[in-house]
Every structure is written in C-alpha cells, then in structure tokens.
Design an enzyme around this catalytic site. Structure first.
Site, PDB file in Angstrom:
ATOM      1  N   ASP A  30       0.749  -1.602  -0.102  1.00 19.27           N
ATOM      2  CA  ASP A  30       0.042  -0.438   0.181  1.00 19.27           C
ATOM      3  C   ASP A  30       0.835   0.882   0.233  1.00 19.27           C
ATOM      4  OD1 ASP A  30       0.790   0.762   2.863  1.00 19.27           O
ATOM      5  OD2 ASP A  30      -0.829   0.017   3.671  1.00 19.27           O
ATOM      6  N   LYS A  31       0.361   1.899   0.108  1.00 21.94           N
ATOM      7  CA  LYS A  31       0.888   3.596   0.373  1.00 21.94           C
ATOM      8  C   LYS A  31       2.400   3.785   0.923  1.00 21.94           C
ATOM      9  CE  LYS A  31      -1.072   7.490   0.410  1.00 21.94           C
ATOM     10  NZ  LYS A  31      -0.511   8.362   1.211  1.00 21.94           N
TER      11      LYS A  31
END
Lengths: 148, 148, 148, 148
Positions: free
Chosen positions: D18-19
């Site tokens: 994810d980010k």
C-alpha cells in the site's frame, strides 16, 4: 462510542465475496480500516495531514471474530470506538452490524502506533505534533466518559 | 517470446475467487503484473533498482479477453513478451494457459511509460538511465527476432 | 447516458493504493464493477434476482485507459452507460471523473454475456427470462436515444 | 510443527503493498490462508475434496501480530501448524519469517469449523466424513507429539 460520531455504512461489493459466496475473511480488516479512517475524519483526527507531515499509523495487531457472514449487496454499519490512547500507541474496537436483520456480523480490534516515515521508528505524538496530540487526547477522554 | 525467458507459473489462491466460483476479473491484471515483473527479472531488466533510482513504471493502458475461467487450485502458466519499446513507452502481451487441459484462459496487453517519481512526469530511459536503456533495447531486439 | 441514472460516487480507500501511492491498476476494474451494478440497480435491471434464478453475468472482455491517477481520499464519480445489448451479449462504457479538479482519471469498457450457472453455457435472456429481457431492451433503446 | 510438512514460501507481489510501501495488513490473512491450504494439501487433508462433498471450512476467528513489515520482492516463509482439532472446530497457528535477515515478520492464529454448504450449519466431521476425520485426527496427534 462518542455520541457525535456516527457509524460508517456501505454495502458489500461483488468482488469482496469468495467462492463460499460470503465476504472473504481478509476483507473485514479492510472494512475496519475504512471505518477507522472515517471515524478519525469525523472526530477531527486529520490522518491525511498527519501522513503529509511524515507520521504514519501502521497496524501492530488486529483480530476479528466472524459471527454472521456478510453477503453481496448486504448493507452494513460499523460502530467504531477508540479504546486506548497514550500518545505513542492506541487501539480501536469495531462492531459490524447488518441493519436488515439486526445481526452482529463481526467484532474486532486493532492496535496502532505512530511511526516516523523517514526513520521508520515509533514517535511520541505529544512531542512530535503537540496540537494534534491535544485533539486525540480530548477524544480519548470523551470516549472514556461515554464508554461501556 | 524470448527463448531464454521461461513462463511464469503458480496456482490460483482461494481468495482470488468470487461468488461465481471463478477468479475475479480484476485479478487477471494482478497476474499480468506478477508475470511482467517476473519476466523483467528473468530478462535482467532490474525494476527494483529502477524504482530505487526514482523511476516508476505505471500502467497507462490494459486490456483482457477472458476465455476460460480459472478456478481455485488451477495451475496456470503465463507466456509474456515485450511487444514494443522506444525508451519512453513500452508494451507487454500476455497469454494465460492452463496446462491440465491446454486451455487458453485469458489474453491481454498492457502499456507503460517511465515516470520520474518526484516530478511525476514521463522520462526518457535513454537519457535518464542509459545503461539500463541498452539492456531493455537489446531485449526488445531479441523479442523482435523471435517474434510471432 | 440515460438521463435518469445518476453517476456512481465514492472515495478512494487507503488499501486501494500501492507503493506508488496511487490506486492500483487492477482496482479500476473493481470500480467499474461497482459502477455497473449500481447502474443496473438504478435502471431496474435486477442482477441479484437474475443470479437467484441461475443466470450469471461474467466479464468476457475489459479494457482501461489510465489518464490521471486516483489517490487515497480522492472523491470520484463514474459515468456509466450500456453501449450494446442483443439479449445474448452486452457492453458497458465507463468514465471516472474527479470532481475536485475535473480530471478524467480513467476510461474503459467491459463486455459481458448471460451464462447459465448450472450448465455454464451462454443463454439468451429473451428466451430464458423474457420479462427481464424487455426491461433491458427498453433501457438499451433509451441509451441509444440519448447516446453520443 | 509436523516434521514432514515443509514451510510455505513465496515472494511479495507488487500489488500487495500500500502507500506506506509495505504489505497491507489485510494481506497477512490471505497469506495465512495460502499457508493453511498448502499445509492441508501437504498433510493429505484434501480440502477441495471436502468442499466437493459439500463441507466448507469458514474462518470463525483470526488474529495477527505485525512485527516487521514485508516489502515488495521480499521472500518469506510461513511455518504453519494445527494447534487444536476436535472434529467440529480446529485451529491453526502461523509464523511468517523472512530468510534474508531472519526476521519474524508476523505471527497469528485462525479458528475454523466444518460447515454444511447447503444447510449452513456446523457439522461433525467424524459423523459426516469418518474417513477424512481419521486423517485429520492422526495429523493432530502427530502435531501434539512434535509440538512445543
């Protein structure tokens, strides 16, 4: 639960199901995340601003009890509350309810810390972002007053 | 397909299925990504090194034709080839085959560019990373020779 | 787009992002699915009822052009229309717009057929579910009148 | 852990991040599922056969402790063992290790029951599938002998 924070609601997406025709067990952690970030936003705990200032909130622990499976199209509601906060670590508790039959579909908890994005070490929100700390602390006090 | 690059293979995971009891359509783009990065690694196109140097490879287009659904437990093999490369943009083609019955399960393409991570603008690999450019260019020449 | 069917909107979830800090390319096919099922519901094309009667709607083809990346927290709106329908196969077109800056983030298409769940063969909706066929056909006529 | 059942291994996929540039917390439950089904297969507990006979194995509880984040490209190994089995309910424990630095990345547990697919009620494996029960029971005895 804080009186002013409304539950998070949406409906189950088709792609959240698996071949058992129920929502896959991993997706409940995604729903918890949606509910947690919605709660933070409603409570004035600005997570995007925190991340923009280089503080991440990773998950350090999570648990789920699956009680009644969600299915495609089900509308659900997540009651979320912060159950602990000391400026370094904090915890949330979740309860997913299906309004159509009143069933409690799942319950769970997650534990978190504040992490410096660059150094990848835990940080004290009180020292790093004192103004944000005050907002989080006030909410925790509010939760404690109304808590079960 | 380059003679020296073997197909990418694995089996379908349970959570990749949906309530139709087949792999969800979106997961084929994930499988293409797995196959593309595996191809790059086998070909010596070091994507992690490229990313570490601030060059990202986003997807600018993608398409899939679903021919025979993959199911839980199916072993599949992905034949991947680079079909175009000019130092700024490049394309891949994929064919997913199920060895157990020889079925072609899906075919597809993806288009990509090189992107500067900080500036978020397309870059020329030839100017930005000339040594890596040479490796990519050689591979493209090799693909062209063996093509179709 | 049919005048009476409003766009599908929601915000990007955190878990939809990847390490490029943008929504992963595969998730656009999931967003298309959300928008398609929302469109069907708004249009009176009752997909859950169809599935309950043993007719599935698998995806036979899909494509996406990625124009401006969606990021965590972005609100987006999906304009959806049915572009073809002959009772055996049908197609949808999608345009994802970000209201905050008016950017078109992605465009795409998907192709579908009606499938008998038990026999796993394509079926004619006209013969299998004539009443539902009439509703779908009327909507297609409506789309054609208003279409570009 | 049973001596004859080797750990489950693979590498992290790009889309699992994810980010935060780490594997999303929900994906550890997917990895546990991969490891559990791999363990079952290696142990001769034929889950596809069980499902084909109308017995599902839903998850009734799950928990994860996140210790050291997995990143894109990391190779990991999952040590899995069955920790309880009484013919109606059973439990697994997991430990994800990264061989490159020896880090324990995550630990967790999952609880399960046997469910009749049609009636959606828990069933006793001993009564419903006595031969399969014997295989599961033997494995549990073996785990207990070698267990910590």
């Amino acid at each position: 639960m804080s009186e002013r924070i409304t539950p998070y609601t949406r409906r189950v997406f088709y792609y959240e199901t698996d071949k058992m025709a129920i929502v896959h067990n991993s997706n409940y952690l995604r729903i918890f995340e949606e509910a947690r970030l919605d709660y933070m936003e409603k409570a004035g705990l600005d997570y995007p601003a925190l991340e923009a200032r280089g503080v991440l909130i990773p998950v350090v622990s999570a648990s789920v009890r699956y009680l009644s499976p969600l299915r495609y199209g089900d509308e659900f509601s997540v009651e979320t509350r912060m159950t602990a906060f000391n400026g370094i670590r904090f915890s949330y508790r979740y309860r997913i309810v299906r309004p159509s039959d009143g069933a409690v579909c799942a319950e769970g908890e997650s534990g978190h810390c504040f992490l410096d994005e660059a150094a990848r070490v835990p940080v004290s929100l009180r020292r790093r972002e004192p103004e944000m700390y005050t907002v989080w602390k006030s909410l925790m006090d509010e939760e404690t007053e109304h808590g079960t």
